[in-house]
Write a protein that holds these residues in place. Structure first.
Motif, PDB file in Angstrom:
ATOM      1  N   SER B  12       0.848  -1.198   0.000  1.00 38.85           N
ATOM      2  CA  SER B  12       0.000   0.000   0.000  1.00 38.85           C
ATOM      3  C   SER B  12       0.881   1.245   0.000  1.00 38.85           C
ATOM      4  O   SER B  12       2.083   1.175   0.275  1.00 38.85           O
ATOM      5  N   PHE B 192      -4.694  -2.939  10.075  1.00 40.77           N
ATOM      6  CA  PHE B 192      -4.888  -3.486   8.732  1.00 40.77           C
ATOM      7  C   PHE B 192      -3.577  -3.987   8.132  1.00 40.77           C
ATOM      8  O   PHE B 192      -3.533  -5.048   7.531  1.00 40.77           O
ATOM      9  N   TYR B 193      -2.521  -3.192   8.267  1.00 43.85           N
ATOM     10  CA  TYR B 193      -1.281  -3.510   7.551  1.00 43.85           C
ATOM     11  C   TYR B 193      -0.170  -4.036   8.461  1.00 43.85           C
ATOM     12  O   TYR B 193       0.823  -4.546   7.957  1.00 43.85           O
ATOM     13  N   PRO B 220      -5.042  10.196   8.488  1.00 43.26           N
ATOM     14  CA  PRO B 220      -5.000  10.004   7.037  1.00 43.26           C
ATOM     15  C   PRO B 220      -3.632   9.712   6.438  1.00 43.26           C
ATOM     16  O   PRO B 220      -3.541   8.944   5.487  1.00 43.26           O
ATOM     17  N   SER B 224      -2.804   3.073   6.010  1.00 36.85           N
ATOM     18  CA  SER B 224      -4.202   2.639   6.210  1.00 36.85           C
ATOM     19  C   SER B 224      -5.096   3.725   6.796  1.00 36.85           C
ATOM     20  O   SER B 224      -6.318   3.604   6.739  1.00 36.85           O
ATOM     21  N   GLY B 225      -4.525   4.757   7.374  1.00 41.29           N
ATOM     22  CA  GLY B 225      -5.345   5.810   7.982  1.00 41.29           C
ATOM     23  C   GLY B 225      -5.995   5.397   9.289  1.00 41.29           C
ATOM     24  O   GLY B 225      -6.652   6.200   9.935  1.00 41.29           O
ATOM     25  N   ALA B 226      -5.811   4.160   9.678  1.00 46.39           N
ATOM     26  CA  ALA B 226      -6.421   3.623  10.904  1.00 46.39           C
ATOM     27  C   ALA B 226      -5.296   3.298  11.870  1.00 46.39           C
ATOM     28  O   ALA B 226      -4.451   2.450  11.564  1.00 46.39           O
TER      29      ALA B 226
END
Lengths: 277, 277
Positions: B12, B192-193, B220, B224-226
């Motif tokens: 990503s 996520f990553y 952001p 992943s922004g999370a």
């Protein structure tokens, strides 16, 4: 292979590493591509914007579907506006009370491509409870008053064909298309990079329903990774979401804690959406 | 000018459009760059990884600082581990009970660059209550038992010099460096990553403290922004966070709703972090 980048407003970008372009076509409405990626499963783009990846589509589809469906005591008739990939339908069909789910997508090509290349998302479209309508949802909603218990607005960005799906006229028609006790949820873009869309949508919808609430979720492959949703109803509020029903779904994102947590917006995002009512 | 991309694990990427490279240097530890961007204010990178942008740094710094500080009845002595940019110190100084905040950063060059090029973040470092220590935080923490009410672990990714900041030995020393009633928060990467980092950190820390809770926020420009954070204490739990104190900060991210909402993790992320205790 190479990096796919979605550049957003010339300020930010999201990248997904791809292995192979599996499909490329142009429909009457837009260009459609499907990639095999390195770490995100399959990737669907429309006009070179990320619509979904198999890694994180569960977040979007679960959040758009289950909070509304678990706030309604017994949803039987459901409409998905847009959502041609079938992800919302897949989630809606997990609720045993649902008798019929209509997917009203303007671009049949999107659905057919997803059925062929992304069956993990589109598989539910073959269910006998699912009715596929390929038409302009603005007109479809207007022509079906008092029909649905839950309406999920799974639109693309508010440019081109989807622009009308962010306005007061459309949501007025949505309200009339709901049966008593009905609930609508809608995707509402990024509060970091599209604050004017969030502000405009909530300003348009707030006068129309007694209860209008923003909520948010983490979607890594959408711009900013932070996504806003709208929950609106004349009867149901987020307090009506049955946490135990969410837990019983055994879902990957939603659970009883998220039923309240998703509505706990950061201060700046809450300011954009206005005061919940 | 051009796009800056941070590519993550070859799967990503996050992109920020830049206007001008304002600074570039190599310290003993890493390469340091500051860009003027098109839509994110100034951007700081270390070894070409995004550390902060002026657009969204408030999320990270508010979440890492204020939840712990508002869970403690009267934090007076605070330690920031890493955090050379000064963003945590800026937030800590908003709490009137704080008498001293030590920023222990291994790389003095990062702090000096931020003081020169990103004063909106580093400005608080000149406050008389702030003590700058340029040293290995692993050793500093070990040598300061029973000293701090709140410790904020503002580390870089768990590679290179920061790897030790994600282990049980370090958090054991953190626990000993806290005074009675003390609380630690730490950044904990993307569920996520980097699920293995989230899982590993919580598995390491859970046996050490009576209360160990994950929480999350929207960032952001991080992969992943999370983003996951860790809250741990022997005495304080998230239920002790004073919502009215958060509201009184008039902050851009944290508020009374976020005090509970940030701890309402999506199901998959909760699974990674294990059961709260």
């Amino acid at each position: 292979m190479t990096w796919f980048y979605e550049h957003y407003k010339g300020v930010s970008a999201v990248g997904v590493h791809t292995e192979k372009l599996l499909h490329e076509s142009s429909s009457k409405f837009q260009s459609i591509k499907v990639f095999e990626t390195t770490g995100h499963g399959r990737l669907l783009t429309l006009d070179d914007m990320v619509m979904l990846t198999e890694l994180d589509e569960f977040v979007y589809h679960e959040l758009l579907s289950h909070l509304a469906l678990c706030a309604h005591p017994s949803p039987a008739q459901v409409l998905v506006v847009g959502g041609g990939d079938g992800g919302c339908v897949r989630e809606v069909l997990k609720h045993p009370s649902v008798e019929r789910v209509v997917q009203c997508e303007i671009d049949e090509a999107v659905t057919r491509v997803c059925q062929e290349f992304i069956p993990s998302v589109a598989g539910g479209l073959a269910d006998p409870r699912c009715e596929l309508v390929f038409a302009d949802a603005v007109r479809y909603v207007r022509e079906h008053p008092a029909t649905f218990d839950v309406i999920l607005v799974d639109s693309t960005e508010p440019i081109g064909p989807a622009e009308a799906l962010f306005g007061a006229d459309f949501f007025g028609d949505i309200r009339r298309a709901l049966r008593p006790g009905g609930i609508v949820t809608a995707q509402a873009e990024s509060p970091f990079y599209a604050p004017e869309v969030v502000r405009g949508l909530f300003a348009a919808v707030r006068p129309l329903f007694r209860h209008v609430h923003p909520y948010m979720g983490f979607i890594p492959t959408y711009p900013s990774g932070a996504w806003t949703f709208l929950f609106a109803s004349d009867e149901a509020s987020p307090a009506d979401i049955r946490g135990e029903a969410l837990d019983a779904l055994d879902a990957r994102y939603v659970n009883a804690a998220v039923a309240t947590g998703a509505f706990a917006l950061p201060a700046f995002a809450r300011d954009l959406a206005g005061s919940p009512g």
